[in-house]
Design an enzyme around this catalytic site. Sequence first.
Site, PDB file in Angstrom:
ATOM      1  N   HIS A   1      23.926  24.904 -28.006  1.00 53.62           N
ATOM      2  CA  HIS A   1      23.373  25.921 -27.114  1.00 53.62           C
ATOM      3  C   HIS A   1      22.231  26.713 -27.745  1.00 53.62           C
ATOM      4  CE1 HIS A   1      26.658  24.762 -24.724  1.00 53.62           C
ATOM      5  NE2 HIS A   1      27.526  25.681 -25.069  1.00 53.62           N
TER       6      HIS A   1
ATOM      7  N   GLU B   1      30.577  36.639 -27.108  1.00 49.72           N
ATOM      8  CA  GLU B   1      31.739  36.530 -26.237  1.00 49.72           C
ATOM      9  C   GLU B   1      32.734  37.630 -26.592  1.00 49.72           C
ATOM     10  OE1 GLU B   1      32.878  32.128 -25.435  1.00 49.72           O
ATOM     11  OE2 GLU B   1      32.235  32.211 -27.527  1.00 49.72           O
TER      12      GLU B   1
ATOM     13  N   ASP C   1      24.867  19.002 -21.630  1.00 48.55           N
ATOM     14  CA  ASP C   1      25.180  20.305 -22.194  1.00 48.55           C
ATOM     15  C   ASP C   1      25.023  21.299 -21.047  1.00 48.55           C
ATOM     16  OD1 ASP C   1      25.275  22.774 -23.400  1.00 48.55           O
ATOM     17  OD2 ASP C   1      23.987  22.261 -25.074  1.00 48.55           O
ATOM     18  N   HIS C   2      26.139  21.815 -20.545  1.00 46.05           N
ATOM     19  CA  HIS C   2      26.096  22.609 -19.311  1.00 46.05           C
ATOM     20  C   HIS C   2      25.178  23.818 -19.438  1.00 46.05           C
ATOM     21  CE1 HIS C   2      28.939  25.255 -21.418  1.00 46.05           C
ATOM     22  NE2 HIS C   2      28.601  26.173 -20.542  1.00 46.05           N
TER      23      HIS C   2
END
Length: 514
Positions: A245, A221, A182-183
């Site tokens: 996240h 976002e 999971d970046h």
Amino acid sequence: MTLHSVQLVLFGAAGDLAHRKLIPALYDLHREGHLPADVDIVGVDLKAMEPAAFVEFACDAADSLGRFFPKDVDADDWGRFAERLSYVQGDATEADTYARISAHLDAVAGDGERPDRVFYLSVAPFLVEPIATGLAGAGLLADPDRDRLVVEKPFGHDLESAQALDQILLDSAQEKQVFRIDHYLGKETVQNLLAFRFANALFEPIWDARYIDNVQITVGETVGVEHRAGYYERAGAVRDMVQNHLLQLLCLVAMEPPVAFAADEVRNKKVDVLRALRPITPERVHEVAVRGQYGPGVLLGERVAGYREEPNVAKRSATETYAAFKLEVENWRWTGVPFYLRTGKRLPRRVSEISVQFRPVPHRAFPTGADEAFQPNRLVLRLQPDEGIVLRFQAKRPGPSMLLQPVAMRFDYDEAFDTPPEAYETLLLDAIRGDATLFMRADQVEAAWRVVDPVLEAWAASPPAEFPNYASGTWGPAAADRMLARDGRAWAEPLPADPTPVGTAPEAIADADG
């Protein structure tokens, strides 16, 4: 740390993620001397490509998207990196592809020491099973200490599919070989949460329900669905952001101190948090979860379309582009402290931050009117953009009278340190080293699905009648505000891009806080 020779096999090497993130990250690691001296990078993709064309593809990626620019800086250095690159064309669903990969790896390794092998699956989810089984069938995952399999999210679509995926992976390799990436966990500022909490004695003694009133996690976002409608229509905000996240950020805030900074020790503490979350029963969904979908509006001075007007989105789509949750960690440290999570598209600002609001002082001993501008102490850990930490507290305003005003102390990540590495640099290097601390374990993934699955099931059974229910350029649907208002609280508006410095006038602070 001493690193073995490594062969990094990149499935999907001609794809978008490889071009935008993986190859630039690998080149940047090479430039800074972090890669082992003996690393071979083998691209695998269905696309027919000569080895020289793959080198050119990689050069374009590193030159346009990396932190360093090989064509402009050091052609010889790029040449040394290019020598590491090779390419195998093959269909991931065909068994002979893995025989050719195996032969290629043996040829590249030569007669020297058998290298560690890292297989990175930068592919569509439906290809994970044939690649895992193909690698296992070819004996390429046979050494549990030297062979690793890196899998990109999504890790399933719900709990049942996540368990099925885990079974596929564990039929091919041992759990310690599987690195679920999971970046978000690779971001320096996310990792800094661990340093902030456990390397400093200042806050940890008050990091509990006695002193903290609530915690708010916001990931906003400004962009809409863009070119991802095909994926997003099946996913939505909960699957795309909350299940992974936001829940991971919650774990970092709420976890107990680890005994050691070791992979399983840190991951055990995170799983403990997920298991301590109060289950969301069907009858509680409307109380603790809110969904929304953006409609037309004005954002950053421009009029933008609603979600249902975006290309490839169903005209009566019920996909949520906004989600807010109220979660409760039922243990001694956190009982009574709500964790409010929200994420959405087309919000006023791009921001990821954690706001920890402390309880007010038990008694105000100041003269009448001295504390009219009083605000509870607030610690804001800002993850992006303008990464840093801001602490809001009360101070006496200069002058003959005792007048309090909120002020701020600010730590700015970019001012204190050089440009941090990209998340994929950290995670790729950890995978090469075999360090799983920042990667997801099967029980962690499944525990996260258990948190959100009841909400997804309830929403699927009762399609929304009011979508779209928030205008682009706003902070989401009114129902999210009402969820906090029932608790006597309100969302803390994220800090502006340039947080208020110490000593700024009260009017400016009030404006910044909305």
